[in-house]
Design a protein around this motif. Structure first.
Motif, PDB file in Angstrom:
ATOM      1  N   ASP A 249      -2.013 -15.357  -3.603  1.00  7.95           N
ATOM      2  CA  ASP A 249      -3.214 -14.664  -4.066  1.00  7.95           C
ATOM      3  C   ASP A 249      -3.195 -13.248  -3.514  1.00  7.95           C
ATOM      4  N   ILE A 250      -2.687 -12.320  -4.296  1.00 11.14           N
ATOM      5  CA  ILE A 250      -2.652 -10.911  -3.904  1.00 11.14           C
ATOM      6  C   ILE A 250      -3.580 -10.149  -4.846  1.00 11.14           C
ATOM      7  N   ASP A 251      -4.542  -9.466  -4.291  1.00 11.49           N
ATOM      8  CA  ASP A 251      -5.517  -8.723  -5.090  1.00 11.49           C
ATOM      9  C   ASP A 251      -4.961  -7.334  -5.373  1.00 11.49           C
ATOM     10  N   TYR A 252      -4.287  -7.205  -6.501  1.00 19.60           N
ATOM     11  CA  TYR A 252      -3.667  -5.933  -6.847  1.00 19.60           C
ATOM     12  C   TYR A 252      -4.704  -4.864  -7.158  1.00 19.60           C
ATOM     13  N   GLY A 253      -5.923  -5.285  -7.460  1.00 20.60           N
ATOM     14  CA  GLY A 253      -6.977  -4.322  -7.756  1.00 20.60           C
ATOM     15  C   GLY A 253      -7.364  -3.474  -6.563  1.00 20.60           C
ATOM     16  N   THR A 254      -7.045  -3.934  -5.354  1.00 27.13           N
ATOM     17  CA  THR A 254      -7.369  -3.169  -4.147  1.00 27.13           C
ATOM     18  C   THR A 254      -6.276  -2.166  -3.779  1.00 27.13           C
ATOM     19  N   LEU A 255      -5.186  -2.149  -4.547  1.00 26.43           N
ATOM     20  CA  LEU A 255      -4.047  -1.297  -4.235  1.00 26.43           C
ATOM     21  C   LEU A 255      -4.015  -0.083  -5.156  1.00 26.43           C
TER      22      LEU A 255
ATOM     23  N   ARG B   5       0.818  -1.214   0.000  1.00 23.77           N
ATOM     24  CA  ARG B   5       0.000   0.000   0.000  1.00 23.77           C
ATOM     25  C   ARG B   5       0.852   1.265   0.000  1.00 23.77           C
ATOM     26  N   THR B   6       2.142   1.142   0.306  1.00 22.52           N
ATOM     27  CA  THR B   6       3.025   2.315   0.275  1.00 22.52           C
ATOM     28  C   THR B   6       3.692   2.485  -1.090  1.00 22.52           C
ATOM     29  N   ALA B   7       3.502   1.528  -1.993  1.00 26.76           N
ATOM     30  CA  ALA B   7       4.180   1.567  -3.285  1.00 26.76           C
ATOM     31  C   ALA B   7       3.449   2.469  -4.264  1.00 26.76           C
ATOM     32  N   ASP B   8       4.217   3.120  -5.120  1.00 31.83           N
ATOM     33  CA  ASP B   8       3.642   3.931  -6.202  1.00 31.83           C
ATOM     34  C   ASP B   8       3.512   3.113  -7.485  1.00 31.83           C
ATOM     35  N   ILE B   9       4.447   2.189  -7.687  1.00 37.57           N
ATOM     36  CA  ILE B   9       4.438   1.295  -8.847  1.00 37.57           C
ATOM     37  C   ILE B   9       4.714  -0.114  -8.335  1.00 37.57           C
ATOM     38  N   ILE B  10       3.986  -1.108  -8.854  1.00 34.17           N
ATOM     39  CA  ILE B  10       4.223  -2.500  -8.473  1.00 34.17           C
ATOM     40  C   ILE B  10       4.530  -3.293  -9.737  1.00 34.17           C
ATOM     41  N   VAL B  11       5.692  -3.930  -9.743  1.00 33.78           N
ATOM     42  CA  VAL B  11       6.107  -4.783 -10.857  1.00 33.78           C
ATOM     43  C   VAL B  11       5.777  -6.216 -10.466  1.00 33.78           C
ATOM     44  N   VAL B  12       4.881  -6.861 -11.226  1.00 34.75           N
ATOM     45  CA  VAL B  12       4.330  -8.144 -10.806  1.00 34.75           C
ATOM     46  C   VAL B  12       4.715  -9.268 -11.764  1.00 34.75           C
ATOM     47  N   GLU B  13       4.862 -10.446 -11.174  1.00 35.53           N
ATOM     48  CA  GLU B  13       5.159 -11.671 -11.914  1.00 35.53           C
ATOM     49  C   GLU B  13       3.861 -12.358 -12.299  1.00 35.53           C
ATOM     50  N   GLY B  14       3.942 -13.185 -13.337  1.00 34.77           N
ATOM     51  CA  GLY B  14       2.783 -13.994 -13.699  1.00 34.77           C
ATOM     52  C   GLY B  14       2.725 -14.237 -15.185  1.00 34.77           C
ATOM     53  N   VAL B  15       2.870 -15.492 -15.592  1.00 31.52           N
ATOM     54  CA  VAL B  15       2.783 -15.843 -17.002  1.00 31.52           C
ATOM     55  C   VAL B  15       1.331 -15.792 -17.426  1.00 31.52           C
TER      56      VAL B  15
ATOM     57  N   ALA C 154      -1.903   1.718  -6.896  1.00 29.68           N
ATOM     58  CA  ALA C 154      -0.565   1.794  -7.485  1.00 29.68           C
ATOM     59  C   ALA C 154      -0.651   1.425  -8.957  1.00 29.68           C
ATOM     60  N   GLU C 155       0.300   1.958  -9.721  1.00 32.80           N
ATOM     61  CA  GLU C 155       0.416   1.590 -11.128  1.00 32.80           C
ATOM     62  C   GLU C 155       1.024   0.195 -11.218  1.00 32.80           C
ATOM     63  N   LEU C 156       0.448  -0.666 -12.060  1.00 30.71           N
ATOM     64  CA  LEU C 156       0.948  -2.028 -12.217  1.00 30.71           C
ATOM     65  C   LEU C 156       1.769  -2.153 -13.496  1.00 30.71           C
ATOM     66  N   VAL C 157       2.908  -2.811 -13.384  1.00 32.83           N
ATOM     67  CA  VAL C 157       3.762  -3.118 -14.533  1.00 32.83           C
ATOM     68  C   VAL C 157       3.916  -4.633 -14.571  1.00 32.83           C
ATOM     69  N   HIS C 158       3.620  -5.235 -15.723  1.00 33.78           N
ATOM     70  CA  HIS C 158       3.632  -6.700 -15.846  1.00 33.78           C
ATOM     71  C   HIS C 158       4.544  -7.086 -17.003  1.00 33.78           C
ATOM     72  N   PRO C 159       5.849  -7.266 -16.720  1.00 37.07           N
ATOM     73  CA  PRO C 159       6.792  -7.537 -17.805  1.00 37.07           C
ATOM     74  C   PRO C 159       6.995  -9.014 -18.114  1.00 37.07           C
TER      75      PRO C 159
ATOM     76  N   ILE D 297       9.106   1.764  -5.876  1.00 37.52           N
ATOM     77  CA  ILE D 297       8.742   0.743  -6.855  1.00 37.52           C
ATOM     78  C   ILE D 297       8.875  -0.619  -6.190  1.00 37.52           C
ATOM     79  N   ALA D 298       7.769  -1.320  -6.016  1.00 34.47           N
ATOM     80  CA  ALA D 298       7.771  -2.656  -5.421  1.00 34.47           C
ATOM     81  C   ALA D 298       7.915  -3.695  -6.526  1.00 34.47           C
ATOM     82  N   ILE D 299       8.715  -4.715  -6.248  1.00 32.28           N
ATOM     83  CA  ILE D 299       8.926  -5.811  -7.200  1.00 32.28           C
ATOM     84  C   ILE D 299       8.466  -7.092  -6.518  1.00 32.28           C
ATOM     85  N   VAL D 300       7.378  -7.666  -7.007  1.00 30.35           N
ATOM     86  CA  VAL D 300       6.784  -8.855  -6.393  1.00 30.35           C
ATOM     87  C   VAL D 300       7.022 -10.030  -7.332  1.00 30.35           C
TER      88      VAL D 300
END
Length: 233
Positions: free
Chosen positions: A89-95, A49-59, A97-102, A198-201
């Motif tokens: 199971d992390i619900d990024y929709g409740t956060l 919740r403190t992150a401005d950008i979250i970089v998330v994993e997931g194929v 923050a901008e999501l980046v999915h590389p 920037i959080a990296i999950v």
């Protein structure tokens, strides 16, 4: 630097903050274990919740190989000896923050998998049932074996495995590391003058590449770290 610690006291994941001199932006790395006690994911979610950008994993999508690899850890929730574990199971929709999915797509993963040497793919299919059964029926000492610990530098055993199975290592980790680092480098180049977090999950196996890549390219260094409990004994 220890990333995942496994002892008689349980399993812990080290949350690492990376900073660069003269740059207000920081990276916070969350090494993920894809099956853990619910409170682990709750604590990660709270911190995000403190992150401005979250970089998330997931194929995105996947084929038979990816589903089989996923099954090796998802069966843990049926193993009563493992404790009360749930799948990540992390619900990024409740956060907020901008999501980046590389991460790679299922089609890209499948293409890389098919380019791996045939003998490595066959060996994987032969070993997967044993891995799955171990996690389905094994005790905690078997599931959380000490050799599953993760550090920023690979152990001799991990180096030997990567050298022996270069095609699989590239499929599961190497090609995806490259895509992740490209996204992180771009974020630094575009946003490094901003005071943002920037959080990296990402899975713990990807963390060494993150730490060393950001250090070698831009001089980011770990400035603090603290532990989150993945599973108690």
């Amino acid at each position: 630097m220890q990333i995942i610690e496994i002892t008689d006291m349980g399993v812990r994941s080290s949350v690492v903050r990376l900073r660069r001199r003269g740059t207000p932006m920081s990276f916070v790395v969350y090494p993920m274990v894809h099956m853990a006690e619910p409170r682990f994911y709750a604590e990660v979610t709270a911190r995000l919740r403190t992150a401005d950008i979250i970089v998330v994993e997931g194929v995105d999508g996947g084929g038979p190989a990816l589903r089989a690899l996923t099954l090796t850890y998802s069966v843990l929730r049926f193993n009563r000896r493992a404790g009360k574990l749930v799948e990540q199971d992390i619900d990024y929709g409740t956060l907020d923050a901008e999501l980046v999915h590389p991460d790679t797509t299922g089609a890209e993963f499948g293409g890389t998998w098919r380019r791996a040497p045939l003998k490595e793919r066959l060996l994987t299919w032969l070993m997967l049932p044993a891995f799955t059964l171990t996690r389905l029926f094994g005790g905690r000492r078997t599931i959380w074996a000490p050799d599953l610990e993760m550090n920023d530098l690979p152990s001799l055993r991990q180096e030997q495995a990567a050298d022996r199975y270069t095609g699989l290592d590239h499929t599961i980790r190497g090609s995806r590391d490259a895509m992740l680092l490209a996204a992180l480098y771009r974020l630094h180049e575009e946003r490094n003058t901003e005071n943002i977090e920037i959080a990296i999950v990402y899975g713990a196996a990807h963390v060494p590449a993150i730490v060393h890549g950001l250090n070698h390219r831009f001089g980011y260094r770990p400035t603090s770290a603290d532990w989150l409990t993945v599973a108690e004994p």
